[in-house]
Write a protein that holds these residues in place. Structure first.
Motif, PDB file in Angstrom:
ATOM      1  N   TRP A   9      24.765  38.217  38.601  1.00 51.78           N
ATOM      2  CA  TRP A   9      26.012  38.909  38.238  1.00 51.78           C
ATOM      3  C   TRP A   9      26.171  40.228  38.996  1.00 51.78           C
ATOM      4  O   TRP A   9      27.279  40.711  39.122  1.00 51.78           O
ATOM      5  N   GLU A  10      25.086  40.775  39.511  1.00 55.89           N
ATOM      6  CA  GLU A  10      25.190  42.032  40.265  1.00 55.89           C
ATOM      7  C   GLU A  10      25.754  41.809  41.665  1.00 55.89           C
ATOM      8  O   GLU A  10      26.184  42.753  42.316  1.00 55.89           O
ATOM      9  N   THR A  11      25.766  40.571  42.122  1.00 55.44           N
ATOM     10  CA  THR A  11      26.304  40.272  43.447  1.00 55.44           C
ATOM     11  C   THR A  11      27.490  39.312  43.372  1.00 55.44           C
ATOM     12  O   THR A  11      27.937  38.807  44.400  1.00 55.44           O
ATOM     13  N   PHE A  12      28.007  39.084  42.168  1.00 56.47           N
ATOM     14  CA  PHE A  12      29.106  38.131  41.994  1.00 56.47           C
ATOM     15  C   PHE A  12      30.363  38.645  42.677  1.00 56.47           C
ATOM     16  O   PHE A  12      30.775  39.782  42.491  1.00 56.47           O
ATOM     17  N   THR A  13      30.979  37.786  43.477  1.00 58.75           N
ATOM     18  CA  THR A  13      32.248  38.089  44.116  1.00 58.75           C
ATOM     19  C   THR A  13      33.132  36.847  44.043  1.00 58.75           C
ATOM     20  O   THR A  13      32.637  35.731  43.853  1.00 58.75           O
ATOM     21  N   LEU A  14      34.416  37.053  44.185  1.00 64.98           N
ATOM     22  CA  LEU A  14      35.348  35.931  44.197  1.00 64.98           C
ATOM     23  C   LEU A  14      35.353  35.299  45.580  1.00 64.98           C
ATOM     24  O   LEU A  14      35.699  35.957  46.566  1.00 64.98           O
ATOM     25  N   SER A  15      34.976  34.060  45.649  1.00 65.11           N
ATOM     26  CA  SER A  15      35.021  33.334  46.917  1.00 65.11           C
ATOM     27  C   SER A  15      36.455  32.866  47.162  1.00 65.11           C
ATOM     28  O   SER A  15      37.288  32.829  46.245  1.00 65.11           O
ATOM     29  N   ALA A  16      36.724  32.471  48.396  1.00 66.62           N
ATOM     30  CA  ALA A  16      38.056  31.941  48.723  1.00 66.62           C
ATOM     31  C   ALA A  16      38.387  30.718  47.864  1.00 66.62           C
ATOM     32  O   ALA A  16      39.502  30.632  47.330  1.00 66.62           O
ATOM     33  N   MET A  18      37.423  30.080  44.858  1.00 64.69           N
ATOM     34  CA  MET A  18      37.708  30.537  43.490  1.00 64.69           C
ATOM     35  C   MET A  18      39.101  31.164  43.419  1.00 64.69           C
ATOM     36  O   MET A  18      39.826  30.957  42.456  1.00 64.69           O
ATOM     37  N   ARG A  19      39.466  31.921  44.437  1.00 61.39           N
ATOM     38  CA  ARG A  19      40.820  32.510  44.478  1.00 61.39           C
ATOM     39  C   ARG A  19      41.877  31.408  44.514  1.00 61.39           C
ATOM     40  O   ARG A  19      42.891  31.489  43.819  1.00 61.39           O
ATOM     41  N   GLU A  20      41.617  30.380  45.325  1.00 60.34           N
ATOM     42  CA  GLU A  20      42.556  29.260  45.421  1.00 60.34           C
ATOM     43  C   GLU A  20      42.668  28.527  44.090  1.00 60.34           C
ATOM     44  O   GLU A  20      43.763  28.135  43.682  1.00 60.34           O
ATOM     45  N   HIS A  33      39.794  40.793  36.665  1.00 59.60           N
ATOM     46  CA  HIS A  33      38.933  40.250  35.622  1.00 59.60           C
ATOM     47  C   HIS A  33      37.454  40.244  36.015  1.00 59.60           C
ATOM     48  O   HIS A  33      36.596  40.081  35.152  1.00 59.60           O
ATOM     49  N   VAL A  34      37.167  40.421  37.298  1.00 61.44           N
ATOM     50  CA  VAL A  34      35.778  40.367  37.747  1.00 61.44           C
ATOM     51  C   VAL A  34      34.939  41.455  37.084  1.00 61.44           C
ATOM     52  O   VAL A  34      33.827  41.194  36.623  1.00 61.44           O
ATOM     53  N   PHE A  61      32.903  31.801  35.446  1.00 65.13           N
ATOM     54  CA  PHE A  61      34.098  32.603  35.715  1.00 65.13           C
ATOM     55  C   PHE A  61      35.371  31.798  35.473  1.00 65.13           C
ATOM     56  O   PHE A  61      36.350  32.326  34.945  1.00 65.13           O
ATOM     57  N   ARG A  62      35.363  30.512  35.830  1.00 65.01           N
ATOM     58  CA  ARG A  62      36.541  29.679  35.548  1.00 65.01           C
ATOM     59  C   ARG A  62      36.812  29.636  34.042  1.00 65.01           C
ATOM     60  O   ARG A  62      37.961  29.759  33.607  1.00 65.01           O
TER      61      ARG A  62
END
Length: 70
Positions: A9-16, A18-20, A33-34, A61-62
């Motif tokens: 969770w310390e390195t969690f980012t939204l990937s492309a 996930m954005r799509e 929301h991140v 996250f979803r």
């Protein structure tokens, strides 16, 4: 000191992808929301209800984003 791996969770980012997914699901502004999602994961130590560890952060996250609709 060196070699310690950070919790996911310390390195969690939204990937492309996930954005799509958020766009397809009409879930707007996932970036806002991140921070709340990561704070929740910090609080629980990355555990789900029942004390089981999160196995798939993207799935978590979803679920988080789906729950923002309610």
């Amino acid at each position: 000191m060196g070699g310690e791996k950070l919790p996911w969770w310390e390195t969690f980012t939204l990937s492309a992808p996930m954005r799509e997914w958020c766009e397809r699901e009409h879930l707007m502004n996932p970036e806002k929301h991140v921070e709340a999602f990561v704070d929740y994961q910090r609080m629980t130590g990355g555990m789900m209800r029942g004390g089981r560890p999160v196995k798939d952060p993207d799935a978590a996250f979803r679920t988080w984003m789906r729950n923002t609709r309610t």
